[in-house]
Design a protein around this motif. Structure first.
Motif, PDB file in Angstrom:
ATOM      1  N   HIS A  46      52.797  -9.033  12.928  1.00 11.06           N
ATOM      2  CA  HIS A  46      53.779  -8.010  13.317  1.00 11.06           C
ATOM      3  C   HIS A  46      54.027  -8.063  14.827  1.00 11.06           C
ATOM      4  N   SER A  47      52.961  -8.190  15.610  1.00 12.03           N
ATOM      5  CA  SER A  47      53.104  -8.219  17.067  1.00 12.03           C
ATOM      6  C   SER A  47      53.853  -9.468  17.531  1.00 12.03           C
ATOM      7  N   TYR A  48      53.580 -10.606  16.897  1.00 10.03           N
ATOM      8  CA  TYR A  48      54.310 -11.836  17.233  1.00 10.03           C
ATOM      9  C   TYR A  48      55.801 -11.640  17.015  1.00 10.03           C
ATOM     10  N   SER A  49      56.148 -10.969  15.908  1.00 10.30           N
ATOM     11  CA  SER A  49      57.571 -10.772  15.602  1.00 10.30           C
ATOM     12  C   SER A  49      58.246  -9.916  16.670  1.00 10.30           C
ATOM     13  N   LEU A  50      57.529  -8.951  17.209  1.00  5.40           N
ATOM     14  CA  LEU A  50      58.089  -8.101  18.257  1.00  5.40           C
ATOM     15  C   LEU A  50      58.254  -8.874  19.566  1.00  5.40           C
ATOM     16  N   VAL A  51      57.261  -9.705  19.888  1.00  7.29           N
ATOM     17  CA  VAL A  51      57.339 -10.534  21.100  1.00  7.29           C
ATOM     18  C   VAL A  51      58.589 -11.410  21.052  1.00  7.29           C
ATOM     19  N   HIS A  52      58.825 -12.055  19.913  1.00 14.50           N
ATOM     20  CA  HIS A  52      59.986 -12.933  19.789  1.00 14.50           C
ATOM     21  C   HIS A  52      61.289 -12.147  19.667  1.00 14.50           C
ATOM     22  N   ASP A  53      61.259 -11.001  19.007  1.00 19.25           N
ATOM     23  CA  ASP A  53      62.450 -10.134  18.912  1.00 19.25           C
ATOM     24  C   ASP A  53      62.962  -9.737  20.293  1.00 19.25           C
ATOM     25  N   ASP A  54      62.037  -9.501  21.218  1.00 24.26           N
ATOM     26  CA  ASP A  54      62.394  -9.006  22.550  1.00 24.26           C
ATOM     27  C   ASP A  54      62.952 -10.093  23.466  1.00 24.26           C
ATOM     28  N   LEU A  55      62.838 -11.358  23.079  1.00 24.95           N
ATOM     29  CA  LEU A  55      63.254 -12.469  23.938  1.00 24.95           C
ATOM     30  C   LEU A  55      64.755 -12.428  24.232  1.00 24.95           C
ATOM     31  N   PRO A  56      65.178 -13.007  25.365  1.00 24.32           N
ATOM     32  CA  PRO A  56      66.595 -12.988  25.738  1.00 24.32           C
ATOM     33  C   PRO A  56      67.528 -13.552  24.672  1.00 24.32           C
ATOM     34  N   ALA A  57      67.086 -14.556  23.927  1.00 22.52           N
ATOM     35  CA  ALA A  57      67.945 -15.165  22.909  1.00 22.52           C
ATOM     36  C   ALA A  57      68.158 -14.266  21.695  1.00 22.52           C
ATOM     37  N   LEU A  58      67.293 -13.254  21.546  1.00 21.34           N
ATOM     38  CA  LEU A  58      67.420 -12.343  20.401  1.00 21.34           C
ATOM     39  C   LEU A  58      67.879 -10.974  20.902  1.00 21.34           C
ATOM     40  N   ASP A  59      66.979  -9.978  20.976  1.00 17.81           N
ATOM     41  CA  ASP A  59      67.422  -8.632  21.352  1.00 17.81           C
ATOM     42  C   ASP A  59      67.468  -8.398  22.865  1.00 17.81           C
ATOM     43  N   ASN A  60      66.817  -9.293  23.621  1.00 12.60           N
ATOM     44  CA  ASN A  60      66.863  -9.231  25.085  1.00 12.60           C
ATOM     45  C   ASN A  60      66.437  -7.862  25.627  1.00 12.60           C
ATOM     46  N   ASP A  61      65.249  -7.417  25.205  1.00  8.83           N
ATOM     47  CA  ASP A  61      64.724  -6.116  25.629  1.00  8.83           C
ATOM     48  C   ASP A  61      63.733  -6.262  26.772  1.00  8.83           C
TER      49      ASP A  61
ATOM     50  N   ASN B 194      61.309 -16.496   3.298  1.00  7.19           N
ATOM     51  CA  ASN B 194      61.466 -15.619   2.140  1.00  7.19           C
ATOM     52  C   ASN B 194      61.169 -14.154   2.467  1.00  7.19           C
ATOM     53  N   GLY B 195      61.048 -13.854   3.747  1.00 10.51           N
ATOM     54  CA  GLY B 195      60.741 -12.487   4.161  1.00 10.51           C
ATOM     55  C   GLY B 195      61.316 -12.186   5.529  1.00 10.51           C
ATOM     56  N   MET B 196      60.415 -11.958   6.482  1.00 12.52           N
ATOM     57  CA  MET B 196      60.820 -11.478   7.797  1.00 12.52           C
ATOM     58  C   MET B 196      61.803 -12.402   8.512  1.00 12.52           C
ATOM     59  N   ILE B 197      61.519 -13.699   8.554  1.00 12.67           N
ATOM     60  CA  ILE B 197      62.396 -14.631   9.261  1.00 12.67           C
ATOM     61  C   ILE B 197      63.759 -14.714   8.588  1.00 12.67           C
TER      62      ILE B 197
ATOM     63  N   ILE C 127      69.663 -13.375   8.981  1.00 12.70           N
ATOM     64  CA  ILE C 127      70.891 -12.737   8.508  1.00 12.70           C
ATOM     65  C   ILE C 127      71.286 -11.590   9.430  1.00 12.70           C
ATOM     66  N   ASP C 128      70.298 -10.915  10.022  1.00 20.56           N
ATOM     67  CA  ASP C 128      70.563  -9.856  10.993  1.00 20.56           C
ATOM     68  C   ASP C 128      71.335 -10.421  12.191  1.00 20.56           C
ATOM     69  N   ILE C 129      70.883 -11.550  12.708  1.00 17.23           N
ATOM     70  CA  ILE C 129      71.547 -12.184  13.846  1.00 17.23           C
ATOM     71  C   ILE C 129      72.960 -12.630  13.477  1.00 17.23           C
ATOM     72  N   LYS C 130      73.086 -13.256  12.305  1.00 18.20           N
ATOM     73  CA  LYS C 130      74.388 -13.777  11.878  1.00 18.20           C
ATOM     74  C   LYS C 130      75.388 -12.653  11.577  1.00 18.20           C
ATOM     75  N   SER C 131      74.856 -11.448  11.367  1.00 18.58           N
ATOM     76  CA  SER C 131      75.721 -10.316  11.014  1.00 18.58           C
ATOM     77  C   SER C 131      76.179  -9.515  12.220  1.00 18.58           C
ATOM     78  N   GLU C 132      75.671  -9.830  13.410  1.00 20.68           N
ATOM     79  CA  GLU C 132      76.065  -9.085  14.603  1.00 20.68           C
ATOM     80  C   GLU C 132      77.567  -9.244  14.850  1.00 20.68           C
ATOM     81  N   GLY C 133      78.217  -8.130  15.126  1.00 20.52           N
ATOM     82  CA  GLY C 133      79.650  -8.166  15.408  1.00 20.52           C
ATOM     83  C   GLY C 133      80.521  -8.293  14.178  1.00 20.52           C
ATOM     84  N   LYS C 134      79.912  -8.224  12.987  1.00 23.94           N
ATOM     85  CA  LYS C 134      80.671  -8.347  11.741  1.00 23.94           C
ATOM     86  C   LYS C 134      80.527  -7.081  10.913  1.00 23.94           C
ATOM     87  N   LYS C 135      81.491  -6.832  10.074  1.00 23.38           N
ATOM     88  CA  LYS C 135      81.417  -5.731   9.122  1.00 23.38           C
ATOM     89  C   LYS C 135      80.756  -6.266   7.853  1.00 23.38           C
TER      90      LYS C 135
END
Length: 295
Positions: A75-90, A150-153, A158-166
């Protein structure tokens, strides 16, 4: 009672995480970064949920320690990578600098990689002698499935690919079921593997986990609108800024709140229909806690 239970078990799992990570020292940038990322606050819902299910099914929590630590590291690894500039940039997580802001972007990537891979070392090595080799293999199988494509990744992609789309509600459900839900269902399934839970009980508890995961994400979506930095430890409105579809953006804020309460009631019914109220009290209270949390 739940507040005391959560506090006690949060301290317990953090002590075990620190113990396992203290075995690592070199390279220091990685080992220190791993400690910073995992022990930098957090509710510890996933490991505590594993302990709750073990307790419900009559086992001591000690038998689940390696699995609980492994889940929390993933779970912590996923947050570290989520925060990276290429993803959520937090820049902030849990009120502190995100890992890549503290240690550097390249270091952040490697720290996340190290947390993920070392989790499997813990799941295998530290479980030896506690549970059978067959159960260890089954746990590793399900952890790798739920944390991968088959799960988190899969959900994150799909979350990334859906940004800016309805997107439609079914796509949103897929994102949340996989990106968030699978790792909340995971500790329940692991506990059931450890104790050889009967198929019917396992099915009901897994459905409770599915509902809990959906509720958790809907609440996250609501907090991104109504929360505050002081409570959340990170800026609010990031979903809007990234133009992400959320439950409030698709069905409205008030309908999202109604849906959240409906899901919480369904999750509680799963416990009440299969266990007596006293033995299932922690799981019932946990559902209410997720609905009412402010971070």
């Amino acid at each position: 009672m739940l507040k005391s239970y959560l506090s006690e078990n949060k301290a317990f799992i953090e002590e075990k995480i620190n113990l396992f990570l203290s075995e690592l020292s070199y390279p220091s940038e990685i080992s220190e970064g791993m400690k910073y990322s995992v022990l930098n606050g957090g509710k510890r819902i996933r490991p505590i949920l594993l302990f709750m299910i073990l307790d419900l099914l009559g086992k001591e929590k000690e038998i689940g320690i390696p699995s609980a630590v492994g889940i929390e590291m993933i779970h912590s690894y996923s947050l570290v990578h989520d925060d990276l500039p290429a993803l959520d940039n937090d820049d902030y997580r849990r009120g502190k600098l995100t890992t890549h802001k503290k240690f550097g972007e390249a270091e952040g990537i490697l720290i996340g990689d190290a947390l993920l891979t070392h989790a499997f070392n813990i799941l295998s090595e530290k479980n030896m002698g506690l549970i059978s080799p067959e159960k260890i293999v089954e746990i590793i199988r399900i952890v790798s499935s739920y944390s991968g494509i088959n799960g988190m990744i899969g959900g994150q992609m799909i979350d990334i690919k859906s940004e800016g789309k309805k997107i439609n509600l079914e796509t949103l459900k897929y994102i949340h079921e996989n990106k968030t839900g699978k790792l909340l269902k995971l500790p329940i399934e692991i506990a059931c593997i450890i104790v050889d839970a009967p198929a019917k009980i396992r099915k009901e508890l897994e459905e409770y986990g599915d509902l809990l995961g959906m509720a958790f994400q809907i609440k996250d979506d609501i907090l991104d609108i109504e929360g505050d930095f002081e409570s959340l430890g990170k800026p609010i409105g990031s979903d809007t800024e990234l133009d992400k579809s959320t439950y409030p953006s698709l069905i409205g804020l008030e309908e999202s709140k109604k849906l959240l309460l409906e899901i919480i009631e369904k999750s509680k019914a799963k416990i009440l229909d299969n266990f007596d109220k006293k033995s299932g009290e922690n799981l019932i209270n946990l559902a209410d806690y997720i609905a009412n949390r402010n971070k």
